[in-house]
Scaffold this active site. Sequence first.
Site, PDB file in Angstrom:
ATOM      1  N   GLN A  98      41.784  53.343  46.056  1.00  0.00           N
ATOM      2  CA  GLN A  98      42.039  51.992  45.529  1.00  0.00           C
ATOM      3  C   GLN A  98      43.502  51.931  45.076  1.00  0.00           C
ATOM      4  OE1 GLN A  98      40.416  51.309  41.676  1.00  0.00           O
ATOM      5  NE2 GLN A  98      40.304  49.101  41.892  1.00  0.00           N
ATOM      6  N   SER A 101      46.668  49.368  40.788  1.00  0.00           N
ATOM      7  CA  SER A 101      47.604  49.469  39.662  1.00  0.00           C
ATOM      8  C   SER A 101      49.033  49.708  40.130  1.00  0.00           C
ATOM      9  CB  SER A 101      47.206  50.631  38.757  1.00  0.00           C
ATOM     10  OG  SER A 101      45.879  50.487  38.339  1.00  0.00           O
ATOM     11  N   SER A 122      43.285  57.051  42.428  1.00  0.00           N
ATOM     12  CA  SER A 122      42.403  58.228  42.407  1.00  0.00           C
ATOM     13  C   SER A 122      42.152  58.726  43.822  1.00  0.00           C
ATOM     14  CB  SER A 122      41.044  57.882  41.796  1.00  0.00           C
ATOM     15  OG  SER A 122      41.182  57.489  40.476  1.00  0.00           O
ATOM     16  N   GLU A 136      32.574  46.856  40.235  1.00  0.00           N
ATOM     17  CA  GLU A 136      33.005  48.134  39.692  1.00  0.00           C
ATOM     18  C   GLU A 136      32.459  48.330  38.280  1.00  0.00           C
ATOM     19  OE1 GLU A 136      37.251  48.640  39.399  1.00  0.00           O
ATOM     20  OE2 GLU A 136      37.038  50.794  39.187  1.00  0.00           O
ATOM     21  N   ASN A 160      38.851  49.251  27.735  1.00  0.00           N
ATOM     22  CA  ASN A 160      37.813  48.698  26.859  1.00  0.00           C
ATOM     23  C   ASN A 160      38.340  47.586  25.956  1.00  0.00           C
ATOM     24  OD1 ASN A 160      36.162  50.438  28.140  1.00  0.00           O
ATOM     25  ND2 ASN A 160      35.419  51.495  26.295  1.00  0.00           N
ATOM     26  N   GLU A 161      39.639  47.620  25.638  1.00  0.00           N
ATOM     27  CA  GLU A 161      40.194  46.512  24.842  1.00  0.00           C
ATOM     28  C   GLU A 161      40.023  45.203  25.625  1.00  0.00           C
ATOM     29  OE1 GLU A 161      41.836  49.357  25.398  1.00  0.00           O
ATOM     30  OE2 GLU A 161      41.995  50.245  23.403  1.00  0.00           O
TER      31      GLU A 161
HETATM   32  C1  LIG Z   1      40.879  58.281  35.565  1.00  0.00           C
HETATM   33  C2  LIG Z   1      41.604  57.044  36.043  1.00  0.00           C
HETATM   34  C3  LIG Z   1      41.441  56.652  37.357  1.00  0.00           C
HETATM   35  C4  LIG Z   1      42.110  55.533  37.830  1.00  0.00           C
HETATM   36  N1  LIG Z   1      41.984  55.242  39.149  1.00  0.00           N
HETATM   37  C5  LIG Z   1      42.648  54.185  39.653  1.00  0.00           C
HETATM   38  C6  LIG Z   1      42.577  53.904  41.052  1.00  0.00           C
HETATM   39  O1  LIG Z   1      41.905  54.599  41.821  1.00  0.00           O
HETATM   40  N2  LIG Z   1      43.278  52.876  41.524  1.00  0.00           N
HETATM   41  C7  LIG Z   1      44.025  52.072  40.724  1.00  0.00           C
HETATM   42  O2  LIG Z   1      44.606  51.125  41.222  1.00  0.00           O
HETATM   43  N3  LIG Z   1      44.144  52.314  39.392  1.00  0.00           N
HETATM   44  C8  LIG Z   1      43.470  53.358  38.843  1.00  0.00           C
HETATM   45  N4  LIG Z   1      43.588  53.652  37.500  1.00  0.00           N
HETATM   46  C9  LIG Z   1      44.484  52.840  36.653  1.00  0.00           C
HETATM   47  C10 LIG Z   1      43.740  51.941  35.682  1.00  0.00           C
HETATM   48  O3  LIG Z   1      43.090  50.896  36.329  1.00  0.00           O
HETATM   49  C11 LIG Z   1      44.752  51.451  34.629  1.00  0.00           C
HETATM   50  O4  LIG Z   1      45.187  52.594  33.907  1.00  0.00           O
HETATM   51  C12 LIG Z   1      44.162  50.424  33.677  1.00  0.00           C
HETATM   52  O5  LIG Z   1      43.904  49.210  34.340  1.00  0.00           O
HETATM   53  C13 LIG Z   1      45.108  50.156  32.483  1.00  0.00           C
HETATM   54  O6  LIG Z   1      46.375  49.801  32.926  1.00  0.00           O
HETATM   55  P1  LIG Z   1      47.693  50.555  32.388  1.00  0.00           P
HETATM   56  O7  LIG Z   1      47.468  52.024  32.526  1.00  0.00           O
HETATM   57  O8  LIG Z   1      48.857  49.928  33.069  1.00  0.00           O
HETATM   58  O9  LIG Z   1      47.731  50.252  30.823  1.00  0.00           O
HETATM   59  P2  LIG Z   1      48.279  48.946  30.114  1.00  0.00           P
HETATM   60  O10 LIG Z   1      47.762  47.747  30.828  1.00  0.00           O
HETATM   61  O11 LIG Z   1      49.757  49.083  29.960  1.00  0.00           O
HETATM   62  O12 LIG Z   1      47.575  49.033  28.709  1.00  0.00           O
HETATM   63  C14 LIG Z   1      48.015  49.891  27.670  1.00  0.00           C
HETATM   64  C15 LIG Z   1      47.139  49.612  26.422  1.00  0.00           C
HETATM   65  O13 LIG Z   1      47.336  48.242  25.974  1.00  0.00           O
HETATM   66  C16 LIG Z   1      46.099  47.551  25.934  1.00  0.00           C
HETATM   67  N5  LIG Z   1      46.263  46.148  26.347  1.00  0.00           N
HETATM   68  C17 LIG Z   1      46.994  45.720  27.402  1.00  0.00           C
HETATM   69  N6  LIG Z   1      46.901  44.354  27.481  1.00  0.00           N
HETATM   70  C18 LIG Z   1      46.090  43.953  26.452  1.00  0.00           C
HETATM   71  C19 LIG Z   1      45.592  42.692  26.019  1.00  0.00           C
HETATM   72  N7  LIG Z   1      45.900  41.559  26.659  1.00  0.00           N
HETATM   73  N8  LIG Z   1      44.764  42.655  24.950  1.00  0.00           N
HETATM   74  C20 LIG Z   1      44.427  43.798  24.286  1.00  0.00           C
HETATM   75  N9  LIG Z   1      44.871  45.044  24.657  1.00  0.00           N
HETATM   76  C21 LIG Z   1      45.676  45.112  25.728  1.00  0.00           C
HETATM   77  C22 LIG Z   1      45.224  48.269  26.943  1.00  0.00           C
HETATM   78  O14 LIG Z   1      43.847  48.044  26.696  1.00  0.00           O
HETATM   79  C23 LIG Z   1      45.641  49.720  26.711  1.00  0.00           C
HETATM   80  O15 LIG Z   1      44.974  50.271  25.610  1.00  0.00           O
HETATM   81  C24 LIG Z   1      42.936  54.759  36.978  1.00  0.00           C
HETATM   82  C25 LIG Z   1      43.082  55.145  35.638  1.00  0.00           C
HETATM   83  C26 LIG Z   1      42.440  56.276  35.179  1.00  0.00           C
HETATM   84  C27 LIG Z   1      42.635  56.675  33.741  1.00  0.00           C
END
Ligand SMILES: Cc1cc2nc3c(=O)[nH]c(=O)nc-3n(C[C@H](O)[C@H](O)[C@H](O)COP(=O)(O)OP(=O)(O)OC[C@H]3O[C@@H](n4cnc5c(N)ncnc54)[C@H](O)[C@@H]3O)c2cc1C
Length: 379
Positions: A125, A128, A160, A244, A360-361
Site C-alpha cells: 500500500q 503515506s 509495509s 481496513e 487513534n487520535e
Molecule cells: C506498522 C505501520 C505500518 C504502516 N504501513 C503503511 C503502509 O503499508 N502503507 C502506507 O501508505 N502507510 C503505512 N503506514 C503509515 C501510517 O498510515 C501513518 O503513519 C499514519 O497514517 C499516521 O501518519 P503520520 O505518520 O504522517 O503521522 P502524522 O499524521 O504526522 O501524525 C502525528 C501525530 O499527530 C496526530 N494528529 C495528526 N493530525 C491530527 C488531528 N487532526 N487531530 C488530532 N491529532 C492529530 C496523529 O494522531 C499522531 O499522533 C504504516 C505505519 C505503521 C506504524
Amino acid sequence: MDLDFTPDQEAFRAEARAWLDAHVPAVPLPSLETAEGFAAHRVWEAQLAADRWSVVSWPEEYGGRGVDIVRWLVFEEEYYAAGAPGRVGQNGINLLAPTLFDHGTHEQRARVLPPMATGEVVWAQAWSEPEAGSDLASLTSRAVRTGGGWLLSGQKTWSSRAAFADRAFGLFRSEQNAPKPHQGLTYLMFDLRAPGVTVRPIGRLDGRPAFAELFLDEVFVPDEDVIGEPGQGWRVAMSTAGNERGLTLRSPGRFLAAADRLLNLWRAQGSSQAARDQVADAVIGARAYQLFTYANASRFLDGESIGPESSINKVFWSEYDIALHETALELLGEEGELTDTDWSEGYVFSLAGPIYAGTNEIQRDIIAERLLGLPKGRR
Ligand SMILES: Cc1cc2nc3c(=O)[nH]c(=O)nc-3n(C[C@H](O)[C@H](O)[C@H](O)COP(=O)(O)OP(=O)(O)OC[C@H]3O[C@@H](n4cnc5c(N)ncnc54)[C@H](O)[C@@H]3O)c2cc1C
C-alpha cells in the site's frame, strides 16, 4: 439475535480445521520481514490457494469459495487457533481486492486477483507520504497524463512489505488546481520494479526491513491500471479505508488465539493475583471483541454498511493488543525482554497499532463527531 452457529457453518469450521491440522508447518516459518521469510510465506500462500483457503470470501472465479462474512470470521478463528503463518498477501487481499470488487473493471479483477490469491504477486500500500499521513489529502505525488497512460513522480513512505513486494497501489494528484485537496486525485496501481522506481527499505525497531520508502521518477503506468475514474481517487480510496479499519484488518480470531496462548502461559507460570486479573481482562476482551464483530457482521449481512463504527473497532483492538502483550512480557520477566520470542516480536508490532490504518487520535475524532454528534474539534 441467535448466537449459535448453523450446522453448515459448523461443517465449514470442521473442514477448515482439518485442512489446517494437516498443513500448518510444524516449524514456524522465518519472519516475513526477511527475504528468506518472505519467500517461504509466498510458498505458504500458494499452498493455501491450491485448496481455496487463501481468500475464502472471494467468488470462486478468482480463487475463493464465495463464503459470507460469518464463515470468513470462522475461518480466521481456526486459522489463528492453528498457529498458521502470518499472511504476506494481506495488503492486497484486505485493501486492494475490496477496492477492485467495488470500483475495478472486470478486466482488472480477472488480471489482478488470481495471482494475488496465490501469492505470486504481493502488493504494497503506497498511500503515506513524508508530509501526508493523517492528512492524506495533502499528498503531493503527481500523476501526469502521457500517451496511453500516466507518469508518476514523488515520494511515498512507510509502505509495509514494499522491500520485497512486487506491485503497489496508491493515490496521486492528477489535477494541480483542483478547488479542494481531496479532489483531482487518481488511484493507480504500479510495478515496484518498473523503470523510475527506487525502493529504499526502512528498518523496524528490530532492524528488519518491514517498510520501505518509494521514490518515483516519471514511472509509466498504463490507463488500464487506473482504478475508478481519473480524478475520483479519494472516493475510491475511502471505501478501502473503511474495510481496513472495520471488519477485515484485524479479525477477532487473532486475539482469541493470543488470549488463549496468554492463558496457557499464565497457567505454566502459576503467577500472581495481579497477573491473574490482567489475564482475565485479556480473555474477556477477546471474547467481547468477537461478539461485537459478529454483531457488526450480522448488520452487514442485513444490508447495512459498517460506517464510522469501524473506528471503534480500530481503537479497541489496537489498545487491547498492547495490553495483552504487556501482560505476557510481565509474566515472562527478563526472558520476555531479552529473547526473540513470538511475544517480544508481537509486542514490538503491537506498539504500531495505534498509528497504522489511521491513528487513534483521528479515530477518536471520528467517533466523537460522527457517532456521538459532538462539535468538531479544533484542527
Ligand atoms: C506498522 C505501520 C505500518 C504502516 N504501513 C503503511 C503502509 O503499508 N502503507 C502506507 O501508505 N502507510 C503505512 N503506514 C503509515 C501510517 O498510515 C501513518 O503513519 C499514519 O497514517 C499516521 O501518519 P503520520 O505518520 O504522517 O503521522 P502524522 O499524521 O504526522 O501524525 C502525528 C501525530 O499527530 C496526530 N494528529 C495528526 N493530525 C491530527 C488531528 N487532526 N487531530 C488530532 N491529532 C492529530 C496523529 O494522531 C499522531 O499522533 C504504516 C505505519 C505503521 C506504524
